[in-house]
Write a protein that holds these residues in place. Structure first.
Motif, PDB file in Angstrom:
ATOM      1  N   ASP A 172      46.405  19.901 -55.181  1.00  0.00           N
ATOM      2  CA  ASP A 172      45.318  18.997 -55.547  1.00  0.00           C
ATOM      3  C   ASP A 172      44.138  19.776 -56.113  1.00  0.00           C
ATOM      4  O   ASP A 172      43.956  20.956 -55.830  1.00  0.00           O
ATOM      5  CB  ASP A 172      44.818  18.228 -54.310  1.00  0.00           C
ATOM      6  N   VAL A 173      43.308  19.072 -56.887  1.00  0.00           N
ATOM      7  CA  VAL A 173      41.995  19.609 -57.207  1.00  0.00           C
ATOM      8  C   VAL A 173      41.133  19.459 -55.960  1.00  0.00           C
ATOM      9  O   VAL A 173      41.072  18.383 -55.365  1.00  0.00           O
ATOM     10  CB  VAL A 173      41.330  18.826 -58.356  1.00  0.00           C
ATOM     11  N   VAL A 174      40.487  20.523 -55.540  1.00  0.00           N
ATOM     12  CA  VAL A 174      39.597  20.468 -54.387  1.00  0.00           C
ATOM     13  C   VAL A 174      38.152  20.421 -54.881  1.00  0.00           C
ATOM     14  O   VAL A 174      37.740  21.253 -55.686  1.00  0.00           O
ATOM     15  CB  VAL A 174      39.799  21.675 -53.455  1.00  0.00           C
ATOM     16  N   LEU A 175      37.415  19.439 -54.382  1.00  0.00           N
ATOM     17  CA  LEU A 175      35.995  19.278 -54.687  1.00  0.00           C
ATOM     18  C   LEU A 175      35.214  19.483 -53.396  1.00  0.00           C
ATOM     19  O   LEU A 175      35.406  18.755 -52.428  1.00  0.00           O
ATOM     20  CB  LEU A 175      35.729  17.878 -55.255  1.00  0.00           C
ATOM     21  N   THR A 176      34.358  20.485 -53.387  1.00  0.00           N
ATOM     22  CA  THR A 176      33.570  20.770 -52.187  1.00  0.00           C
ATOM     23  C   THR A 176      32.220  21.334 -52.601  1.00  0.00           C
ATOM     24  O   THR A 176      31.998  21.645 -53.779  1.00  0.00           O
ATOM     25  CB  THR A 176      34.319  21.753 -51.265  1.00  0.00           C
ATOM     26  N   SER A 177      31.313  21.455 -51.646  1.00  0.00           N
ATOM     27  CA  SER A 177      29.981  21.964 -51.975  1.00  0.00           C
ATOM     28  C   SER A 177      30.018  23.479 -52.181  1.00  0.00           C
ATOM     29  O   SER A 177      30.835  24.187 -51.592  1.00  0.00           O
ATOM     30  CB  SER A 177      28.977  21.600 -50.880  1.00  0.00           C
ATOM     31  N   HIS A 178      29.120  23.932 -53.026  1.00  0.00           N
ATOM     32  CA  HIS A 178      29.036  25.366 -53.313  1.00  0.00           C
ATOM     33  C   HIS A 178      28.476  26.120 -52.114  1.00  0.00           C
ATOM     34  O   HIS A 178      27.554  25.673 -51.441  1.00  0.00           O
ATOM     35  CB  HIS A 178      28.129  25.609 -54.525  1.00  0.00           C
ATOM     36  N   GLY A 180      36.168  18.405 -49.743  1.00  0.00           N
ATOM     37  CA  GLY A 180      35.866  19.378 -48.704  1.00  0.00           C
ATOM     38  C   GLY A 180      34.692  18.921 -47.864  1.00  0.00           C
ATOM     39  O   GLY A 180      34.703  17.809 -47.325  1.00  0.00           O
ATOM     40  N   VAL A 181      33.657  19.745 -47.748  1.00  0.00           N
ATOM     41  CA  VAL A 181      32.476  19.404 -46.947  1.00  0.00           C
ATOM     42  C   VAL A 181      31.239  19.443 -47.838  1.00  0.00           C
ATOM     43  O   VAL A 181      31.186  20.179 -48.830  1.00  0.00           O
ATOM     44  CB  VAL A 181      32.313  20.355 -45.748  1.00  0.00           C
ATOM     45  N   PHE A 182      30.212  18.661 -47.432  1.00  0.00           N
ATOM     46  CA  PHE A 182      29.040  18.507 -48.302  1.00  0.00           C
ATOM     47  C   PHE A 182      27.716  18.609 -47.552  1.00  0.00           C
ATOM     48  O   PHE A 182      26.666  18.391 -48.133  1.00  0.00           O
ATOM     49  CB  PHE A 182      29.128  17.168 -49.041  1.00  0.00           C
ATOM     50  N   GLN A 183      27.767  18.969 -46.272  1.00  0.00           N
ATOM     51  CA  GLN A 183      26.544  19.141 -45.502  1.00  0.00           C
ATOM     52  C   GLN A 183      25.964  20.531 -45.747  1.00  0.00           C
ATOM     53  O   GLN A 183      26.697  21.520 -45.797  1.00  0.00           O
ATOM     54  CB  GLN A 183      26.828  18.963 -44.006  1.00  0.00           C
ATOM     55  N   ASN A 184      24.656  20.603 -45.906  1.00  0.00           N
ATOM     56  CA  ASN A 184      23.995  21.894 -46.081  1.00  0.00           C
ATOM     57  C   ASN A 184      23.700  22.489 -44.709  1.00  0.00           C
ATOM     58  O   ASN A 184      22.569  22.528 -44.247  1.00  0.00           O
ATOM     59  CB  ASN A 184      22.699  21.729 -46.881  1.00  0.00           C
ATOM     60  N   ASN A 185      24.757  22.965 -44.060  1.00  0.00           N
ATOM     61  CA  ASN A 185      24.688  23.469 -42.692  1.00  0.00           C
ATOM     62  C   ASN A 185      24.987  24.962 -42.698  1.00  0.00           C
ATOM     63  O   ASN A 185      26.024  25.373 -43.235  1.00  0.00           O
ATOM     64  CB  ASN A 185      25.699  22.718 -41.817  1.00  0.00           C
ATOM     65  N   PRO A 186      24.116  25.799 -42.140  1.00  0.00           N
ATOM     66  CA  PRO A 186      24.336  27.253 -42.196  1.00  0.00           C
ATOM     67  C   PRO A 186      25.690  27.679 -41.660  1.00  0.00           C
ATOM     68  O   PRO A 186      26.362  28.537 -42.252  1.00  0.00           O
ATOM     69  CB  PRO A 186      23.199  27.814 -41.338  1.00  0.00           C
ATOM     70  N   LYS A 187      26.109  27.098 -40.542  1.00  0.00           N
ATOM     71  CA  LYS A 187      27.403  27.468 -39.960  1.00  0.00           C
ATOM     72  C   LYS A 187      28.550  27.094 -40.899  1.00  0.00           C
ATOM     73  O   LYS A 187      29.459  27.890 -41.142  1.00  0.00           O
ATOM     74  CB  LYS A 187      27.587  26.780 -38.606  1.00  0.00           C
ATOM     75  N   GLY A 188      28.488  25.870 -41.425  1.00  0.00           N
ATOM     76  CA  GLY A 188      29.543  25.419 -42.319  1.00  0.00           C
ATOM     77  C   GLY A 188      29.604  26.215 -43.606  1.00  0.00           C
ATOM     78  O   GLY A 188      30.690  26.507 -44.123  1.00  0.00           O
ATOM     79  N   LEU A 236      28.851  18.049 -39.519  1.00  0.00           N
ATOM     80  CA  LEU A 236      29.031  19.262 -40.304  1.00  0.00           C
ATOM     81  C   LEU A 236      29.661  18.984 -41.670  1.00  0.00           C
ATOM     82  O   LEU A 236      29.428  19.713 -42.631  1.00  0.00           O
ATOM     83  CB  LEU A 236      29.917  20.250 -39.514  1.00  0.00           C
ATOM     84  N   HIS A 237      30.438  17.897 -41.768  1.00  0.00           N
ATOM     85  CA  HIS A 237      31.195  17.630 -42.986  1.00  0.00           C
ATOM     86  C   HIS A 237      30.413  16.843 -44.034  1.00  0.00           C
ATOM     87  O   HIS A 237      30.776  16.850 -45.212  1.00  0.00           O
ATOM     88  CB  HIS A 237      32.486  16.882 -42.635  1.00  0.00           C
ATOM     89  N   GLY A 238      29.376  16.136 -43.640  1.00  0.00           N
ATOM     90  CA  GLY A 238      28.562  15.412 -44.619  1.00  0.00           C
ATOM     91  C   GLY A 238      29.289  14.259 -45.283  1.00  0.00           C
ATOM     92  O   GLY A 238      29.124  14.021 -46.491  1.00  0.00           O
ATOM     93  N   VAL A 239      30.070  13.507 -44.517  1.00  0.00           N
ATOM     94  CA  VAL A 239      30.835  12.387 -45.075  1.00  0.00           C
ATOM     95  C   VAL A 239      29.907  11.299 -45.616  1.00  0.00           C
ATOM     96  O   VAL A 239      30.259  10.564 -46.545  1.00  0.00           O
ATOM     97  CB  VAL A 239      31.810  11.816 -44.019  1.00  0.00           C
ATOM     98  N   GLN A 240      28.706  11.207 -45.070  1.00  0.00           N
ATOM     99  CA  GLN A 240      27.771  10.185 -45.563  1.00  0.00           C
ATOM    100  C   GLN A 240      27.452  10.367 -47.041  1.00  0.00           C
ATOM    101  O   GLN A 240      27.204   9.391 -47.766  1.00  0.00           O
ATOM    102  CB  GLN A 240      26.486  10.173 -44.720  1.00  0.00           C
TER     103      GLN A 240
END
Length: 380
Positions: free
Chosen positions: A297-303, A273-281, A205-209
């Motif tokens: 901190d500056v938080v960087l996450t997916s839109h 934050g998280v970077f997976q394009n997952n509907p639940k997330g 769910l987090h898209g760490v890859q």
């Protein structure tokens, strides 16, 4: 106000801990009516099957005990409302029966849908199986039995209302927030290093890859370091990927809050934050976002629509396209190259945290929700 916290909840789970702390800061007398239950590992099909076999056998006895205990506590304390915290789906029927006996409303802190997790998200149960249909029917009934359902974002409200055919006005939004006794201001490293930190369970769910692939794009700048802290389902896969890419700027650790992770996090320049394009997330705002802004901190996450409903890009957060390593790398380069810009986002994020996402702010909003429910009950 007196509130009965009811069911088999874990007081150390972040959602419950923040809400309880916030209520107590608001001067609420919290009466805890807790009972034990079989454990459930949401990542395991075997654990779920065992849970579904054992739980129905013990459930009637647990519910009966809960009702009598709740009744005794009501006689003793005369509480005003019942809250069933996460993960109390199967505690709701007992809370409902108790509420009808004592004439008090029930709030259910939803947080996650078991049907959505096991059927839609993780695919542990096929939709066509009878157990899937039973789970859906039971969960829908649970939501029908409550007076109000707490939800963390408007996107979750829309999803649940549509999926289970629940009236939208039955939901009340209560953000997750972060505990300021745990997550508070730190000091970034004073050397020429720029620390980019991911902290939490590493799951699909987090898209760490995508973070690791972004690190590959950043490797020509020796000052940028990536620290991926936490274990999880995807940990071994992510370590193998970093080795395959021969990365020297990515460091893994299984540290936790109790083993020193927090002191390390406070030296970060950017919290991921998280970077997976997952509907639940994408329907939720990750814990990491609230924790990051609480630490300054500056938080960087997916839109996502959920994040954008509370935060503004380049004002109090930095948002990028999900599943896009180049977008992550570009954001890191921009933040590294402009200290004033970075500090502005961090300060604005922290001020927003103080205004809306501390336990005290969460507690005040929950009290307002409870007062509104009680008032409407009296008007009927």
């Amino acid at each position: 106000m007196k509130i009965c916290y009811f069911g088999a909840y874990n007081t150390e789970y972040s959602r419950n801990a923040i809400n309880l702390k916030g209520l107590k800061k608001a001067g609420v007398h919290v009466i805890e009516c807790r009972v034990g239950k079989p454990s459930l590992n949401t990542k395991s099909r075997l654990s779920f099957m065992k849970f579904m076999l054992i739980y129905p056998i013990t459930l009637p006895f647990r519910n009966l005990y809960s009702i009598f205990k709740g009744l005794f506590l009501f006689i003793k304390y005369r509480y005003d409302i019942i809250i069933v915290p996460y993960p109390g789906h199967f505690d709701v029927p007992a809370a409902f029966l108790l509420s009808r006996i004592i004439g008090k409303p029930v709030i259910f802190d939803f947080f996650v849908s078991f049907y959505d997790i096991f059927v839609n998200d993780r695919g542990l149960i096929a939709k066509k199986l009878i157990i899937s249909k039973i789970l859906f029917a039971v969960e829908r009934l649970i939501y029908k039995l409550t007076d109000v359902i707490l939800i963390d974002t408007i996107q979750h409200q829309i999803f649940l209302s549509s999926l289970f055919n629940i009236p939208a006005d039955k939901f009340k939004i209560l953000s997750i927030g972060a505990d300021d006794d745990i997550y508070h201001y730190g000091t970034p490293a004073n050397d020429d290093k720029f620390n980019v930190v991911f902290y939490g369970q590493q799951s699909p769910l987090h898209g760490v890859q995508y973070i690791i692939q972004a690190a590959k794009l950043c490797e020509h700048d020796p000052g940028i370091q990536f620290f991926l802290i936490g274990d999880g389902q995807s940990y071994d896969f992510n370590v193998a990927l970093a080795k395959k890419l021969k990365l020297k700027n990515v460091f893994f650790s299984k540290l936790t809050e109790s083993t020193g992770a927090l002191e390390f996090l406070r030296t970060g320049d950017v919290m991921l934050g998280v970077f997976q394009n997952n509907p639940k997330g994408l329907r939720s705002i990750p814990n990491k976002v609230f924790q990051g802004i609480a630490m300054g901190d500056v938080v960087l996450t997916s839109h996502s629509a959920a994040v954008a409903s509370e935060f503004t890009h380049k004002e109090n957060i930095y948002l990028c396209e999900p599943e896009n390593p180049q977008a992550i790398a570009d954001a890191i380069f921009e933040l590294r190259g402009n200290r004033e810009f970075r500090e502005k986002i961090a300060q604005n994020g922290y001020e927003l945290y103080l205004k809306k996402f501390t336990p005290e702010a969460i507690g005040k909003k929950l009290v307002a929700i409870c007062n509104d429910i009680i008032l409407k009950r009296h008007e009927k």
